[in-house]
Motif scaffolding. Structure first.
Motif, PDB file in Angstrom:
ATOM      1  N   UNK A  52      41.363  62.572  -8.518  1.00  0.00           N
ATOM      2  CA  UNK A  52      42.070  61.376  -8.060  1.00  0.00           C
ATOM      3  C   UNK A  52      43.140  61.776  -7.063  1.00  0.00           C
ATOM      4  N   UNK A  53      43.164  61.088  -5.944  1.00  0.00           N
ATOM      5  CA  UNK A  53      44.217  61.298  -4.960  1.00  0.00           C
ATOM      6  C   UNK A  53      45.358  60.366  -5.342  1.00  0.00           C
ATOM      7  N   UNK A  54      46.509  60.947  -5.672  1.00  0.00           N
ATOM      8  CA  UNK A  54      47.657  60.160  -6.126  1.00  0.00           C
ATOM      9  C   UNK A  54      48.261  59.396  -4.956  1.00  0.00           C
ATOM     10  N   UNK A  55      48.430  58.087  -5.148  1.00  0.00           N
ATOM     11  CA  UNK A  55      49.051  57.211  -4.155  1.00  0.00           C
ATOM     12  C   UNK A  55      50.182  56.433  -4.824  1.00  0.00           C
ATOM     13  N   UNK A  56      50.821  55.559  -4.067  1.00  0.00           N
ATOM     14  CA  UNK A  56      51.869  54.712  -4.645  1.00  0.00           C
ATOM     15  C   UNK A  56      51.316  53.771  -5.705  1.00  0.00           C
ATOM     16  N   UNK A  57      50.014  53.476  -5.666  1.00  0.00           N
ATOM     17  CA  UNK A  57      49.385  52.579  -6.645  1.00  0.00           C
ATOM     18  C   UNK A  57      48.986  53.297  -7.925  1.00  0.00           C
ATOM     19  N   UNK A  58      48.903  54.617  -7.888  1.00  0.00           N
ATOM     20  CA  UNK A  58      48.456  55.380  -9.057  1.00  0.00           C
ATOM     21  C   UNK A  58      49.417  55.189 -10.216  1.00  0.00           C
ATOM     22  N   UNK A  59      48.842  55.161 -11.410  1.00  0.00           N
ATOM     23  CA  UNK A  59      49.639  55.008 -12.616  1.00  0.00           C
ATOM     24  C   UNK A  59      49.086  55.918 -13.703  1.00  0.00           C
ATOM     25  N   UNK A  60      49.917  56.148 -14.710  1.00  0.00           N
ATOM     26  CA  UNK A  60      49.509  56.901 -15.889  1.00  0.00           C
ATOM     27  C   UNK A  60      49.564  55.935 -17.065  1.00  0.00           C
ATOM     28  N   UNK A  61      48.420  55.793 -17.741  1.00  0.00           N
ATOM     29  CA  UNK A  61      48.346  54.977 -18.949  1.00  0.00           C
ATOM     30  C   UNK A  61      48.633  55.891 -20.128  1.00  0.00           C
ATOM     31  N   UNK A  62      49.654  55.595 -20.886  1.00  0.00           N
ATOM     32  CA  UNK A  62      49.995  56.401 -22.054  1.00  0.00           C
ATOM     33  C   UNK A  62      49.246  55.844 -23.248  1.00  0.00           C
ATOM     34  N   UNK A  63      48.423  56.699 -23.868  1.00  0.00           N
ATOM     35  CA  UNK A  63      47.536  56.307 -24.963  1.00  0.00           C
ATOM     36  C   UNK A  63      47.853  57.181 -26.164  1.00  0.00           C
ATOM     37  N   UNK A  64      47.918  56.577 -27.340  1.00  0.00           N
ATOM     38  CA  UNK A  64      48.198  57.332 -28.565  1.00  0.00           C
ATOM     39  C   UNK A  64      46.926  58.024 -29.032  1.00  0.00           C
ATOM     40  N   UNK A  65      47.078  59.265 -29.483  1.00  0.00           N
ATOM     41  CA  UNK A  65      45.986  60.006 -30.108  1.00  0.00           C
ATOM     42  C   UNK A  65      46.528  60.689 -31.350  1.00  0.00           C
ATOM     43  N   UNK A  66      45.696  61.442 -32.058  1.00  0.00           N
ATOM     44  CA  UNK A  66      46.102  62.035 -33.337  1.00  0.00           C
ATOM     45  C   UNK A  66      47.356  62.890 -33.228  1.00  0.00           C
ATOM     46  N   UNK A  67      47.447  63.714 -32.220  1.00  0.00           N
ATOM     47  CA  UNK A  67      48.549  64.673 -32.117  1.00  0.00           C
ATOM     48  C   UNK A  67      49.701  64.164 -31.260  1.00  0.00           C
ATOM     49  N   UNK A  68      49.749  62.894 -30.940  1.00  0.00           N
ATOM     50  CA  UNK A  68      50.804  62.354 -30.088  1.00  0.00           C
ATOM     51  C   UNK A  68      50.210  61.462 -29.023  1.00  0.00           C
ATOM     52  N   UNK A  69      50.821  61.464 -27.867  1.00  0.00           N
ATOM     53  CA  UNK A  69      50.329  60.622 -26.771  1.00  0.00           C
ATOM     54  C   UNK A  69      49.712  61.480 -25.683  1.00  0.00           C
ATOM     55  N   UNK A  70      48.815  60.868 -24.935  1.00  0.00           N
ATOM     56  CA  UNK A  70      48.200  61.516 -23.789  1.00  0.00           C
ATOM     57  C   UNK A  70      48.264  60.533 -22.625  1.00  0.00           C
ATOM     58  N   UNK A  71      48.514  61.044 -21.439  1.00  0.00           N
ATOM     59  CA  UNK A  71      48.553  60.216 -20.247  1.00  0.00           C
ATOM     60  C   UNK A  71      47.238  60.299 -19.499  1.00  0.00           C
ATOM     61  N   UNK A  72      46.775  59.171 -19.010  1.00  0.00           N
ATOM     62  CA  UNK A  72      45.530  59.107 -18.238  1.00  0.00           C
ATOM     63  C   UNK A  72      45.855  58.621 -16.837  1.00  0.00           C
ATOM     64  N   UNK A  73      45.623  59.466 -15.847  1.00  0.00           N
ATOM     65  CA  UNK A  73      45.858  59.077 -14.461  1.00  0.00           C
ATOM     66  C   UNK A  73      44.742  58.164 -13.999  1.00  0.00           C
ATOM     67  N   UNK A  74      45.119  56.987 -13.488  1.00  0.00           N
ATOM     68  CA  UNK A  74      44.160  56.031 -12.928  1.00  0.00           C
ATOM     69  C   UNK A  74      44.611  55.677 -11.517  1.00  0.00           C
ATOM     70  N   UNK A  75      43.680  55.176 -10.717  1.00  0.00           N
ATOM     71  CA  UNK A  75      43.996  54.839  -9.332  1.00  0.00           C
ATOM     72  C   UNK A  75      44.957  53.666  -9.215  1.00  0.00           C
ATOM     73  N   UNK A  76      44.813  52.709 -10.130  1.00  0.00           N
ATOM     74  CA  UNK A  76      45.608  51.492 -10.005  1.00  0.00           C
ATOM     75  C   UNK A  76      45.537  50.708 -11.303  1.00  0.00           C
ATOM     76  N   UNK A  77      46.641  50.073 -11.682  1.00  0.00           N
ATOM     77  CA  UNK A  77      46.647  49.145 -12.812  1.00  0.00           C
ATOM     78  C   UNK A  77      46.667  47.744 -12.224  1.00  0.00           C
ATOM     79  N   UNK A  78      45.773  46.899 -12.712  1.00  0.00           N
ATOM     80  CA  UNK A  78      45.572  45.572 -12.138  1.00  0.00           C
ATOM     81  C   UNK A  78      46.063  44.442 -13.025  1.00  0.00           C
ATOM     82  N   UNK A  79      46.822  44.757 -14.052  1.00  0.00           N
ATOM     83  CA  UNK A  79      47.416  43.731 -14.902  1.00  0.00           C
ATOM     84  C   UNK A  79      46.492  43.252 -15.997  1.00  0.00           C
TER      85      UNK A  79
END
Length: 178
Positions: A100-127
């Motif tokens: 993924x090429x990081x732009x101003x629209x890129x976001x990280x979705x923080x998701x809970x998993x067994x050992x804590x949280x993990x961030x997922x880089x996505x191109x854009x969050x659309x609401x």
């Protein structure tokens, strides 16, 4: 002479709150509508995905990352999220795509998993996105890299949206072997 009982400001505010809650219609996510699905829409490359609101704990701008040697190529590093280290994964690369090429629209979705949280880089969050049963497609997902995490697809306008299970993702053996 009439004596008016004195009421404290706290008691007055508590009474207003009680009466307000008695007439509240509920938050939009609390209102049940048969055949209606609500979630957070996001884009990974040219794919439009949505996950349940409960699956996504937080949406962040891309934080500074520290590279971790010896991890898979789709692990971008770790981020300090309010004093807690969270690994950040390039979701598109993990799912078999290019980095993924990081732009101003890129976001990280923080998701809970067994050992804590993990961030997922996505191109854009659309609401928030809403889907109804009449928009459901018969063939959910044909790409095998996505199919194991997609359980339904819907069409909204000219866009096909795939419902993406974050719970399945964070339990996948190859994801856990970062």
């Amino acid at each position: 002479m009439n004596v008016v009982p004195q009421i404290s400001a706290f008691d007055l505010l508590a009474d207003i709150e009680r009466r307000s809650l008695a007439h509240a219609a509920g938050m939009p996510e609390q209102i049940e509508a048969p055949g209606l699905w609500r979630g957070i829409g996001f884009r990974v490359g040219d794919r439009f995905l949505a996950s349940t609101i409960a699956d996504v704990n937080e949406i962040l701008s891309v934080p500074p990352l520290t590279h971790v040697p010896g991890t898979r190529h789709w692990v971008l590093g770790v981020a300090n999220v309010r004093g807690v280290l969270a690994p950040v994964i390039d979701l598109k690369t993990f799912l078999g795509g290019t980095r993924t090429i990081t732009t101003d629209s890129s976001r990280v979705l923080l998701v809970r998993q067994q050992a804590g949280s993990v961030g997922l880089l996505v191109d854009e969050v659309l609401g928030q996105r809403n889907f109804v049963n009449t928009q459901k497609l018969e063939n959910a997902e044909l790409d095998e890299n996505y199919a194991r995490f997609v359980y339904e697809s819907y069409v909204l306008g000219d866009v096909q949206w795939s419902l993406f299970s974050m719970a399945e993702l964070v339990r996948a053996p190859d994801f856990l072997a970062a």
